[in-house]
Design a protein around this motif. Structure first.
Motif, PDB file in Angstrom:
ATOM      1  N   MET A   1      94.421  92.385  71.517  1.00  0.00           N
ATOM      2  CA  MET A   1      93.181  93.087  71.865  1.00  0.00           C
ATOM      3  C   MET A   1      92.468  93.582  70.612  1.00  0.00           C
ATOM      4  O   MET A   1      91.253  93.474  70.487  1.00  0.00           O
ATOM      5  CB  MET A   1      93.473  94.254  72.806  1.00  0.00           C
ATOM      6  N   LEU A   2      93.220  94.111  69.657  1.00  0.00           N
ATOM      7  CA  LEU A   2      92.608  94.609  68.434  1.00  0.00           C
ATOM      8  C   LEU A   2      92.071  93.475  67.565  1.00  0.00           C
ATOM      9  O   LEU A   2      91.186  93.690  66.742  1.00  0.00           O
ATOM     10  CB  LEU A   2      93.603  95.446  67.638  1.00  0.00           C
ATOM     11  N   ALA A   3      92.571  92.257  67.756  1.00  0.00           N
ATOM     12  CA  ALA A   3      92.077  91.118  66.993  1.00  0.00           C
ATOM     13  C   ALA A   3      90.607  90.841  67.329  1.00  0.00           C
ATOM     14  O   ALA A   3      89.871  90.301  66.505  1.00  0.00           O
ATOM     15  CB  ALA A   3      92.922  89.881  67.280  1.00  0.00           C
ATOM     16  N   ASN A   4      90.149  91.230  68.506  1.00  0.00           N
ATOM     17  CA  ASN A   4      88.756  91.034  68.903  1.00  0.00           C
ATOM     18  C   ASN A   4      87.840  92.174  68.475  1.00  0.00           C
ATOM     19  O   ASN A   4      86.633  92.075  68.637  1.00  0.00           O
ATOM     20  CB  ASN A   4      88.664  90.878  70.427  1.00  0.00           C
ATOM     21  N   ALA A   5      88.398  93.245  67.968  1.00  0.00           N
ATOM     22  CA  ALA A   5      87.598  94.406  67.595  1.00  0.00           C
ATOM     23  C   ALA A   5      86.867  94.140  66.285  1.00  0.00           C
ATOM     24  O   ALA A   5      87.423  93.560  65.350  1.00  0.00           O
ATOM     25  CB  ALA A   5      88.495  95.621  67.441  1.00  0.00           C
ATOM     26  N   PRO A   6      85.593  94.577  66.195  1.00  0.00           N
ATOM     27  CA  PRO A   6      84.880  94.432  64.921  1.00  0.00           C
ATOM     28  C   PRO A   6      85.567  95.209  63.807  1.00  0.00           C
ATOM     29  O   PRO A   6      85.651  94.740  62.673  1.00  0.00           O
ATOM     30  CB  PRO A   6      83.494  95.017  65.202  1.00  0.00           C
ATOM     31  N   LYS A   7      86.101  96.420  64.160  1.00  0.00           N
ATOM     32  CA  LYS A   7      86.843  97.229  63.190  1.00  0.00           C
ATOM     33  C   LYS A   7      88.005  97.895  63.907  1.00  0.00           C
ATOM     34  O   LYS A   7      87.889  98.315  65.052  1.00  0.00           O
ATOM     35  CB  LYS A   7      85.948  98.324  62.597  1.00  0.00           C
ATOM     36  N   ALA A   8      89.116  97.980  63.215  1.00  0.00           N
ATOM     37  CA  ALA A   8      90.277  98.680  63.754  1.00  0.00           C
ATOM     38  C   ALA A   8      90.816  99.592  62.677  1.00  0.00           C
ATOM     39  O   ALA A   8      90.721  99.300  61.473  1.00  0.00           O
ATOM     40  CB  ALA A   8      91.350  97.693  64.195  1.00  0.00           C
ATOM     41  N   LYS A   9      91.363 100.722  63.094  1.00  0.00           N
ATOM     42  CA  LYS A   9      91.930 101.665  62.137  1.00  0.00           C
ATOM     43  C   LYS A   9      93.133 102.318  62.783  1.00  0.00           C
ATOM     44  O   LYS A   9      93.040 102.846  63.892  1.00  0.00           O
ATOM     45  CB  LYS A   9      90.890 102.724  61.766  1.00  0.00           C
ATOM     46  N   GLU A  10      94.261 102.261  62.159  1.00  0.00           N
ATOM     47  CA  GLU A  10      95.500 102.874  62.618  1.00  0.00           C
ATOM     48  C   GLU A  10      95.858 102.443  64.039  1.00  0.00           C
ATOM     49  O   GLU A  10      96.239 103.243  64.891  1.00  0.00           O
ATOM     50  CB  GLU A  10      95.399 104.402  62.525  1.00  0.00           C
ATOM     51  N   GLY A  11      95.676 101.157  64.349  1.00  0.00           N
ATOM     52  CA  GLY A  11      96.058 100.605  65.630  1.00  0.00           C
ATOM     53  C   GLY A  11      95.117 100.942  66.766  1.00  0.00           C
ATOM     54  O   GLY A  11      95.486 100.805  67.931  1.00  0.00           O
ATOM     55  N   GLN A  12      93.895 101.383  66.450  1.00  0.00           N
ATOM     56  CA  GLN A  12      92.923 101.726  67.474  1.00  0.00           C
ATOM     57  C   GLN A  12      91.568 101.120  67.114  1.00  0.00           C
ATOM     58  O   GLN A  12      91.311 100.773  65.956  1.00  0.00           O
ATOM     59  CB  GLN A  12      92.780 103.247  67.600  1.00  0.00           C
ATOM     60  N   TYR A  13      90.700 100.996  68.119  1.00  0.00           N
ATOM     61  CA  TYR A  13      89.342 100.551  67.850  1.00  0.00           C
ATOM     62  C   TYR A  13      88.645 101.599  67.005  1.00  0.00           C
ATOM     63  O   TYR A  13      88.767 102.798  67.254  1.00  0.00           O
ATOM     64  CB  TYR A  13      88.534 100.380  69.148  1.00  0.00           C
ATOM     65  N   GLN A  14      87.899 101.146  66.033  1.00  0.00           N
ATOM     66  CA  GLN A  14      87.109 102.080  65.227  1.00  0.00           C
ATOM     67  C   GLN A  14      85.651 101.863  65.590  1.00  0.00           C
ATOM     68  O   GLN A  14      85.149 100.750  65.521  1.00  0.00           O
ATOM     69  CB  GLN A  14      87.311 101.839  63.719  1.00  0.00           C
TER      70      GLN A  14
END
Length: 97
Positions: free
Chosen positions: A78-91
């Motif tokens: 799921m985080l692979a699709n996020a534009p930005k991720a930080k500490e295992g969460q969507y940023q």
């Protein structure tokens, strides 16, 4: 003592329910409400001291399945699709100043 639906009570009901009724409709509604109150009062006369309380009128058990997670924790995908991720969460951008 029987509760009587008077014109003032009917007017308050109309205000609370945001109803605009004609005088004829108010009289009809008042008569129907009075019938309901009379019926409830009649039910109050029943002796229910020997009746066991129940939460539902049917004895059926819950027929739904258990809520079981079948797809598991796929956080990395799921985080692979996020534009930005930080500490295992969507940023996301800050929205409140």
């Amino acid at each position: 003592m029987a509760k009587i639906i008077d014109d003032e009570t009917m007017e308050n009901v109309c205000i609370l329910a945001k109803l605009s009724l004609s005088e004829e409709e108010k009289e009809k509604a008042k008569a129907e409400m009075q019938k309901m109150l009379d019926y409830v009062e009649k039910l109050d006369e029943l002796d229910t001291s020997e009746v066991e309380p129940m939460s539902h009128i049917f004895q059926d058990e819950n027929v739904f399945r258990e809520d079981v997670v079948t797809n598991g924790d796929n956080k990395e995908a799921m985080l692979a699709n996020a534009p930005k991720a930080k500490e295992g969460q969507y940023q996301v951008p800050k929205t409140i100043g």
